[in-house]
Design a protein around this motif. Structure first.
Motif, PDB file in Angstrom:
ATOM      1  N   ASP A 159       0.801  -1.220   0.000  1.00  0.00           N
ATOM      2  CA  ASP A 159       0.000   0.000   0.000  1.00  0.00           C
ATOM      3  C   ASP A 159       0.833   1.268   0.000  1.00  0.00           C
ATOM      4  N   ASP A 160       2.030   1.231   0.592  1.00  0.00           N
ATOM      5  CA  ASP A 160       2.862   2.427   0.632  1.00  0.00           C
ATOM      6  C   ASP A 160       3.189   2.914  -0.774  1.00  0.00           C
ATOM      7  N   SER A 161       3.474   1.967  -1.679  1.00  0.00           N
ATOM      8  CA  SER A 161       3.766   2.336  -3.063  1.00  0.00           C
ATOM      9  C   SER A 161       2.507   2.772  -3.791  1.00  0.00           C
ATOM     10  N   ALA A 162       1.391   2.089  -3.481  1.00  0.00           N
ATOM     11  CA  ALA A 162       0.137   2.436  -4.136  1.00  0.00           C
ATOM     12  C   ALA A 162      -0.291   3.851  -3.780  1.00  0.00           C
ATOM     13  N   GLU A 163       0.005   4.278  -2.530  1.00  0.00           N
ATOM     14  CA  GLU A 163      -0.356   5.626  -2.124  1.00  0.00           C
ATOM     15  C   GLU A 163       0.453   6.677  -2.868  1.00  0.00           C
ATOM     16  N   ASP A 164       1.602   6.277  -3.392  1.00  0.00           N
ATOM     17  CA  ASP A 164       2.440   7.209  -4.148  1.00  0.00           C
ATOM     18  C   ASP A 164       2.026   7.308  -5.604  1.00  0.00           C
ATOM     19  N   GLY A 165       0.875   6.744  -5.932  1.00  0.00           N
ATOM     20  CA  GLY A 165       0.349   6.872  -7.279  1.00  0.00           C
ATOM     21  C   GLY A 165       0.435   5.629  -8.121  1.00  0.00           C
ATOM     22  N   LEU A 166       0.831   4.526  -7.537  1.00  0.00           N
ATOM     23  CA  LEU A 166       0.938   3.279  -8.288  1.00  0.00           C
ATOM     24  C   LEU A 166      -0.321   2.465  -8.078  1.00  0.00           C
ATOM     25  N   ASP A 167      -1.090   2.279  -9.133  1.00  0.00           N
ATOM     26  CA  ASP A 167      -2.314   1.507  -9.046  1.00  0.00           C
ATOM     27  C   ASP A 167      -1.997   0.028  -8.885  1.00  0.00           C
ATOM     28  N   GLU A 168      -2.883  -0.704  -8.194  1.00  0.00           N
ATOM     29  CA  GLU A 168      -2.638  -2.124  -7.931  1.00  0.00           C
ATOM     30  C   GLU A 168      -2.454  -2.902  -9.226  1.00  0.00           C
ATOM     31  N   ALA A 169      -3.203  -2.554 -10.253  1.00  0.00           N
ATOM     32  CA  ALA A 169      -3.099  -3.269 -11.523  1.00  0.00           C
ATOM     33  C   ALA A 169      -1.759  -3.023 -12.207  1.00  0.00           C
ATOM     34  N   GLU A 170      -1.041  -1.962 -11.787  1.00  0.00           N
ATOM     35  CA  GLU A 170       0.221  -1.630 -12.429  1.00  0.00           C
ATOM     36  C   GLU A 170       1.435  -2.146 -11.653  1.00  0.00           C
ATOM     37  N   ILE A 171       1.204  -2.789 -10.510  1.00  0.00           N
ATOM     38  CA  ILE A 171       2.320  -3.292  -9.714  1.00  0.00           C
ATOM     39  C   ILE A 171       3.071  -4.346 -10.514  1.00  0.00           C
ATOM     40  N   ASP A 172       4.342  -4.102 -10.741  1.00  0.00           N
ATOM     41  CA  ASP A 172       5.151  -5.014 -11.549  1.00  0.00           C
ATOM     42  C   ASP A 172       6.613  -4.770 -11.198  1.00  0.00           C
ATOM     43  N   GLU A 173       7.470  -5.687 -11.632  1.00  0.00           N
ATOM     44  CA  GLU A 173       8.895  -5.515 -11.423  1.00  0.00           C
ATOM     45  C   GLU A 173       9.437  -4.481 -12.405  1.00  0.00           C
ATOM     46  N   ARG A 174      10.314  -3.630 -11.914  1.00  0.00           N
ATOM     47  CA  ARG A 174      10.930  -2.634 -12.771  1.00  0.00           C
ATOM     48  C   ARG A 174      12.371  -2.992 -13.125  1.00  0.00           C
ATOM     49  N   ASP A 175      12.897  -4.013 -12.492  1.00  0.00           N
ATOM     50  CA  ASP A 175      14.274  -4.451 -12.748  1.00  0.00           C
ATOM     51  C   ASP A 175      14.225  -5.858 -13.329  1.00  0.00           C
ATOM     52  N   GLU A 176      14.429  -5.953 -14.636  1.00  0.00           N
ATOM     53  CA  GLU A 176      14.280  -7.237 -15.304  1.00  0.00           C
ATOM     54  C   GLU A 176      15.345  -8.236 -14.885  1.00  0.00           C
ATOM     55  N   VAL A 177      16.552  -7.771 -14.550  1.00  0.00           N
ATOM     56  CA  VAL A 177      17.614  -8.680 -14.123  1.00  0.00           C
ATOM     57  C   VAL A 177      17.239  -9.328 -12.802  1.00  0.00           C
ATOM     58  N   ARG A 178      16.836  -8.522 -11.836  1.00  0.00           N
ATOM     59  CA  ARG A 178      16.453  -9.072 -10.531  1.00  0.00           C
ATOM     60  C   ARG A 178      15.221  -9.965 -10.659  1.00  0.00           C
ATOM     61  N   PHE A 179      14.284  -9.572 -11.508  1.00  0.00           N
ATOM     62  CA  PHE A 179      13.113 -10.423 -11.700  1.00  0.00           C
ATOM     63  C   PHE A 179      13.502 -11.765 -12.305  1.00  0.00           C
ATOM     64  N   ALA A 180      14.345 -11.742 -13.330  1.00  0.00           N
ATOM     65  CA  ALA A 180      14.736 -12.988 -13.998  1.00  0.00           C
ATOM     66  C   ALA A 180      15.452 -13.924 -13.036  1.00  0.00           C
ATOM     67  N   LEU A 181      16.398 -13.386 -12.266  1.00  0.00           N
ATOM     68  CA  LEU A 181      17.160 -14.229 -11.343  1.00  0.00           C
ATOM     69  C   LEU A 181      16.283 -14.743 -10.201  1.00  0.00           C
ATOM     70  N   THR A 182      15.346 -13.917  -9.742  1.00  0.00           N
ATOM     71  CA  THR A 182      14.470 -14.334  -8.644  1.00  0.00           C
ATOM     72  C   THR A 182      13.493 -15.404  -9.098  1.00  0.00           C
ATOM     73  N   SER A 183      12.822 -15.167 -10.212  1.00  0.00           N
ATOM     74  CA  SER A 183      11.829 -16.128 -10.695  1.00  0.00           C
ATOM     75  C   SER A 183      12.486 -17.430 -11.136  1.00  0.00           C
ATOM     76  N   GLU A 184      13.667 -17.332 -11.737  1.00  0.00           N
ATOM     77  CA  GLU A 184      14.386 -18.557 -12.126  1.00  0.00           C
ATOM     78  C   GLU A 184      14.717 -19.392 -10.904  1.00  0.00           C
ATOM     79  N   ALA A 185      15.248 -18.752  -9.866  1.00  0.00           N
ATOM     80  CA  ALA A 185      15.616 -19.479  -8.653  1.00  0.00           C
ATOM     81  C   ALA A 185      14.391 -20.069  -7.962  1.00  0.00           C
ATOM     82  N   GLY A 186      13.248 -19.399  -8.089  1.00  0.00           N
ATOM     83  CA  GLY A 186      12.042 -19.916  -7.464  1.00  0.00           C
ATOM     84  C   GLY A 186      11.519 -21.179  -8.114  1.00  0.00           C
TER      85      GLY A 186
END
Length: 446
Positions: A159-186
């Motif tokens: 919610d802290d990020s959403a209050e700064d103007g980020l809608d729930e539907a827009e919540i996504d990773e902004r760093d593709e490297v960290r996302f790729a390494l995290t999701s791969e490891a998962g």
């Protein structure tokens, strides 16, 4: 009296690990050195002291303890990874699947190629038996969700990020490297299991004609589907209860009870294992499903914090014990050939196979929307194939089911690879990720 001394030593080790778990993350925040590097080095130094047998684990005598300690550490980490990912995965939307394209390529291309290359090196260079070579490749192929925290996403957006103007539907990773390494490891921890079972079949199940169809149909496909389905159902049921139950006492999201995350780990893993599915995949699927409901709720952050602290404690304990073992004979069976194969795996096999995977079907980078990886990002993603605690679990699991020729060599080689990976990736993670962040910031300004 000896048992008393052993118990006291265990309490001492747990106390040291907990103290370091609180201090190290903050103390090392500004230096190019990760907590795992410090803990592993401290464990090596501790191993030189006259410690009691309780903290001197050996694969031969303590295989079951190693298996279950590393198993619990990995499943706790998988829950943390699933809760931390902001990018949704809607199984009914093709666009959602496409946004996970980097993950699918790493899993479908890089991991099988890495297993095959490592197994071939184990057989050709190290002289391992075919089953042992396959086990070496399977144990060392998956990247580790436990030790890769320095290159993974920080945590769930709430919610802290959403209050700064980020809608729930827009919540996504902004760093593709960290996302790729995290999701791969998962995901790749569970997907390496079929190849571990392949090694077990090669040892004790006769010819390929006797078990080939069963392995392909059940171990590769069936157990994967069972694990994912059970994880999704468990996560959906717990999320419905936590957020939307008609009974206020069951809506743990309102009371803020974060221990639901640990209950979710145990439930999803336990049910999947009883049903003979892959529990690692079940835990990750459960976490992703939990995260999918009320995605911007602070409750996800609360659960992630509990999991993160428990994961940190378990990781430090395992690394201390591994360090002690390294200086107490765990590397005795390591040959120069095994060391060479380990170095080649980290510096050649993983980077090359991951680079090939990321180049397949890739598109030019399109800003920060997660649609692609630029050359710098591909290089960093390919390089950070961190090996860790999951490899110890797979080796302990397999050697508990069958007698593998050259088991001591396998343990020494895997321990060496983990130690080198901890140091290599731990030292380079901070400067490389800072370099990527600075480049991304500069590009945004222009």
């Amino acid at each position: 009296m000896d048992h008393l001394i052993d118990a006291d030593a265990v309490y001492l080790l747990a106390g040291v690990a907990l103290l370091l778990a609180m201090i190290l993350p903050t103390a090392l925040r500004t230096v190019a050195l990760s907590a795992p590097v410090v803990l592993l080095g401290l464990g090596v130094l501790m191993g030189l002291l006259p410690l009691p047998d309780a903290v001197r684990l050996t694969p031969g005598d303590d295989r079951a303890l190693i298996e279950h300690l590393t198993e619990f550490t990995v499943i706790i980490s998988l829950m943390g990874v699933g809760l931390a990912l902001d990018r949704p995965l809607n199984i009914r939307a093709w666009g959602s699947w496409r946004r996970w394209g980097t993950t699918w390529r790493l899993l479908a291309v890089a991991m099988p190629l890495s297993i095959a290359a490592t197994a071939w090196l184990g057989w050709w260079v190290m002289g391992l038996a075919p089953a042992s070579a396959i086990l070496l490749g399977a144990a060392l192929a998956p990247t580790d969700p436990v030790l890769a925290s320095d290159v993974q996403v920080a945590g769930p957006t709430t919610d802290d990020s959403a209050e700064d103007g980020l809608d729930e539907a827009e919540i996504d990773e902004r760093d593709e490297v960290r996302f790729a390494l995290t999701s791969e490891a998962g995901m790749n921890d569970g997907l390496a299991f079929p190849f571990v079972h392949l090694a077990i079949f090669v040892v004790g199940a006769g010819s390929l004609a006797d078990w080939g169809v069963e392995w392909a149909a059940w171990d590769v496909v069936g157990k994967t589907l069972v694990g994912v389905l059970i994880g999704m159902l468990t996560g959906w049921g717990l999320a419905k209860a936590a957020f939307r139950s008609k009974r206020p006492s069951i809506r743990t999201a309102e009371t803020g009870e974060p221990l639901l995350a640990i209950a979710a780990v145990l439930l999803s893993y336990g049910v999947a294992q009883v049903a003979h599915g892959y529990g690692f995949l079940a835990v990750f699927a459960c976490a992703m499903t939990l995260r999918s409901m009320e995605r911007s709720a602070d409750y996800h952050a609360l659960m992630h914090q509990v999991i993160e602290r428990l994961e940190r404690l378990l990781t430090l304990v395992v690394l201390l014990l591994l360090g002690v073992a390294l200086s107490n004979g765990l590397l005795d069976a390591l040959s120069w050939r095994g060391a060479a194969v380990g170095v080649v795996l980290l510096l050649v096999v993983r980077p090359v196979t991951a680079w090939i995977a990321l180049r397949i079907g890739s598109r030019p980078k399109q800003g920060v929307d997660g649609e692609g990886l630029g050359p710098r990002e591909r290089l960093a993603t390919a390089f950070f194939g961190i090996r860790g605690i999951g490899s110890l679990y797979y080796l302990a699991y397999a050697t508990g089911h069958e007698e593998f020729e050259g088991a001591d060599t396998l343990w020494s080689t895997v321990a060496f690879v983990i130690a080198v990976s901890v140091v290599l990736h731990g030292v380079t993670a901070t400067p490389v990720m800072r370099w990527l962040d600075d480049h991304r910031t500069a590009a945004a300004r222009h």
